[in-house]
Scaffold this active site. Structure first.
Site, PDB file in Angstrom:
ATOM      1  CE  LYS A   3     -11.076  10.954  -6.462  1.00 10.90           C
ATOM      2  NZ  LYS A   3     -10.933   9.635  -6.725  1.00 10.90           N
ATOM      3  CE  LYS A  34      -8.791   7.306   6.674  1.00  3.39           C
ATOM      4  NZ  LYS A  34      -7.571   7.393   6.277  1.00  3.39           N
ATOM      5  CG  ASP A  81     -13.754   7.854  -8.417  1.00  7.28           C
ATOM      6  OD1 ASP A  81     -13.922   7.701  -9.210  1.00  7.28           O
ATOM      7  OD2 ASP A  81     -13.282   8.291  -7.668  1.00  7.28           O
ATOM      8  CG  ASN A 112      -7.076   1.182   7.090  1.00  8.50           C
ATOM      9  OD1 ASN A 112      -7.079   1.284   5.906  1.00  8.50           O
ATOM     10  ND2 ASN A 112      -7.448   2.222   7.793  1.00  8.50           N
ATOM     11  NE  ARG A 113      -1.388   2.741   7.866  1.00  7.73           N
ATOM     12  CZ  ARG A 113      -0.443   3.921   6.769  1.00  7.73           C
ATOM     13  NH1 ARG A 113       0.687   3.886   6.461  1.00  7.73           N
ATOM     14  NH2 ARG A 113      -0.542   4.838   6.251  1.00  7.73           N
ATOM     15  CB  SER A 172      -3.382  12.935 -13.951  1.00 10.21           C
ATOM     16  OG  SER A 172      -3.998  12.807 -14.786  1.00 10.21           O
ATOM     17  CG  ASN A 203     -14.689  11.030 -10.137  1.00 12.71           C
ATOM     18  OD1 ASN A 203     -16.383  11.599  -9.825  1.00 12.71           O
ATOM     19  ND2 ASN A 203     -14.235   9.979 -10.577  1.00 12.71           N
ATOM     20  CB  ALA A 220     -11.152   2.557   5.685  1.00 13.13           C
ATOM     21  N   GLY A 242     -10.912   7.570   0.596  1.00 13.25           N
ATOM     22  CA  GLY A 242     -12.125   7.864  -0.460  1.00 13.25           C
ATOM     23  C   GLY A 242     -12.224   6.839  -1.511  1.00 13.25           C
ATOM     24  CB  ALA A 243     -10.187   4.659  -3.901  1.00  9.76           C
TER      25      ALA A 243
HETATM   26  P1  ATR Z   1      -7.731   7.267  -1.559  1.00  4.62           P
HETATM   27  O1  ATR Z   1      -8.852   8.657  -2.184  1.00  4.62           O
HETATM   28  O2  ATR Z   1      -7.305   6.249  -2.782  1.00  4.62           O
HETATM   29  O3  ATR Z   1      -8.707   5.875  -1.046  1.00  4.62           O
HETATM   30  P2  ATR Z   1      -6.761   7.935   0.528  1.00  4.62           P
HETATM   31  O4  ATR Z   1      -8.139   8.268   0.945  1.00  4.62           O
HETATM   32  O5  ATR Z   1      -5.977   8.701   1.526  1.00  4.62           O
HETATM   33  O6  ATR Z   1      -6.681   7.395  -0.414  1.00  4.62           O
HETATM   34  O7  ATR Z   1      -6.880   6.427   1.528  1.00  4.62           O
HETATM   35  C1  ATR Z   1      -5.082   5.555   1.147  1.00  4.62           C
HETATM   36  C2  ATR Z   1      -5.491   3.967   1.749  1.00  4.62           C
HETATM   37  O8  ATR Z   1      -4.263   3.488   2.046  1.00  4.62           O
HETATM   38  C3  ATR Z   1      -5.963   3.968   3.843  1.00  4.62           C
HETATM   39  O9  ATR Z   1      -6.612   3.266   3.441  1.00  4.62           O
HETATM   40  C4  ATR Z   1      -4.545   3.974   3.771  1.00  4.62           C
HETATM   41  O10 ATR Z   1      -4.521   3.479   5.198  1.00  4.62           O
HETATM   42  P3  ATR Z   1      -4.887   4.451   6.828  1.00  4.62           P
HETATM   43  O11 ATR Z   1      -5.994   4.456   6.653  1.00  4.62           O
HETATM   44  O12 ATR Z   1      -4.513   3.778   7.801  1.00  4.62           O
HETATM   45  O13 ATR Z   1      -3.795   5.679   6.379  1.00  4.62           O
HETATM   46  C5  ATR Z   1      -4.386   3.288   2.889  1.00  4.62           C
HETATM   47  N1  ATR Z   1      -2.722   2.493   3.016  1.00  4.62           N
HETATM   48  C6  ATR Z   1      -1.666   3.703   2.338  1.00  4.62           C
HETATM   49  N2  ATR Z   1      -0.735   3.970   2.542  1.00  4.62           N
HETATM   50  C7  ATR Z   1      -0.805   2.290   3.263  1.00  4.62           C
HETATM   51  C8  ATR Z   1       0.721   0.897   3.970  1.00  4.62           C
HETATM   52  N3  ATR Z   1       1.945   1.880   4.021  1.00  4.62           N
HETATM   53  N4  ATR Z   1       0.434   0.423   4.380  1.00  4.62           N
HETATM   54  C9  ATR Z   1      -0.746   0.204   4.797  1.00  4.62           C
HETATM   55  N5  ATR Z   1      -1.944   0.705   4.289  1.00  4.62           N
HETATM   56  C10 ATR Z   1      -2.029   2.473   3.694  1.00  4.62           C
END
Ligand code: ATR
Length: 273
Positions: free
Chosen positions: A66, A155, A102, A150-151, A15, A87, A127, A129-130
């Site tokens: 968060k 979500k 944020d 989103n993957r 951090s 945050n 999709a 938290g951020a």
């Molecule tokens: P943050 O608080 O940083 O937003 P998070 O809530 O864990 O962290 O969200 C991570 C995001 O990155 C999600 O949208 C996640 O997609 P999924 O909802 O499908 O899990 C995305 N993400 C992380 N790794 C990924 C990858 N290898 N390919 C595609 N999307 C990914």
């Protein structure tokens, strides 16, 4: 005795928040300290008890706490209730009040560049938290529409429903479905964690031009492959560290009730790379 602040999360050893806030204390001669405190996912309750015992004045909250942290707040600022995640926390004699900086932190670099958000069409990757704070920001600034890719489509659909609830026109797609549509957007934001491990850009940026704004919230490394590709197209590029700085400046102002020393904080942050 001086005040103590912290950032809690896991992992926390990389951090940059301690660097940023400590630089501000030095700049303003404040008798304060800021520590990084690792709290594993299932130990949040005990971790917070510990922070109260040492009479922590305030703390930042990062992955993975968060959303979970909301449960432990005695008071919730509007920014925090809207986004559903916290945050920044203020400790008033054991009573914890939560804020979310944020959203403002995300918007700050766009405002600084005088980028018009009103009526713009947004493509948001991610999709989590951020992404949720970012959707709230675009709704506040009255963007025309947001496409959430989103993957995990479920979500994206959930976040899209949230966008509509706060009056932002929205649709949900998978990242593959973006295809060649990038040219249809004014602002493209990566809010996934893709890039943190030096992965290639999650999408092709073929078709964007010098008017397109490309914003990555991944700040380590500073130059992600996603941003490198945007630069090749002469797009307007916004770095993840700018959002990190924006949210830190806001948190500083909540805790200390005075203007944050922006330049000193920026210098400390860039020195961390
Ligand atoms: P943050 O608080 O940083 O937003 P998070 O809530 O864990 O962290 O969200 C991570 C995001 O990155 C999600 O949208 C996640 O997609 P999924 O909802 O499908 O899990 C995305 N993400 C992380 N790794 C990924 C990858 N290898 N390919 C595609 N999307 C990914």
């Amino acid at each position: 005795m001086g005040k103590t602040f912290a950032v809690i999360g896991d992992p926390i050893n990389h951090s940059l928040s301690p660097n940023i806030h400590s630089a501000a204390f030095r700049e303003l001669n404040l008798d304060c300290s800021y520590i990084a405190y690792r709290i594993p996912k299932d130990e949040l309750s005990e971790g917070i008890e510990g922070l109260k015992k040492i009479k922590i004045s305030g703390f930042n909250v990062t992955i993975p706490h968060k959303v979970e942290m909301m449960k432990y707040l005695d008071k919730i600022d509007e920014s925090c209730s809207l986004i559903g995640a916290v945050n920044t926390v203020v400790n008033n004699d054991g009573l914890l009040k939560g804020y979310n900086t944020d959203m403002e932190g995300f918007l700050e670099p766009l405002k600084k560049r005088n980028i018009k958000i009103n009526n713009s069409n947004i493509l948001l990757l991610g999709a989590g938290g951020a992404a949720r704070a970012i959707v709230a920001g675009f709704a506040k600034e009255k963007a025309n529409s947001i496409t959430i890719a989103n993957r995990t489509i479920e979500k994206a659909k959930n976040l899209s429903a949230f966008a509509k609830k706060i009056n932002l026109d929205s649709k949900a797609i998978t990242i593959e479905e973006i295809g060649k549509s990038v040219k249809n957007y004014d602002i493209i934001v990566n809010a996934t964690s893709i890039g943190l491990q030096n992965e290639p850009s999650p999408i092709s940026l073929e078709g964007i031009d010098e008017k397109t704004v490309v914003y990555d919230i991944v700040y380590m490394p500073m130059n992600t492959d996603f941003l490198k590709r945007a630069k090749e197209k002469n797009a307007i590029v916004i770095f993840g560290y700018e959002m990190l700085l924006g949210q830190a400046v806001r948190a500083f102002e909540i805790w200390h009730n005075m203007e944050a020393p922006y330049n000193a904080m920026k210098k400390a942050l860039l020195g961390g790379f």
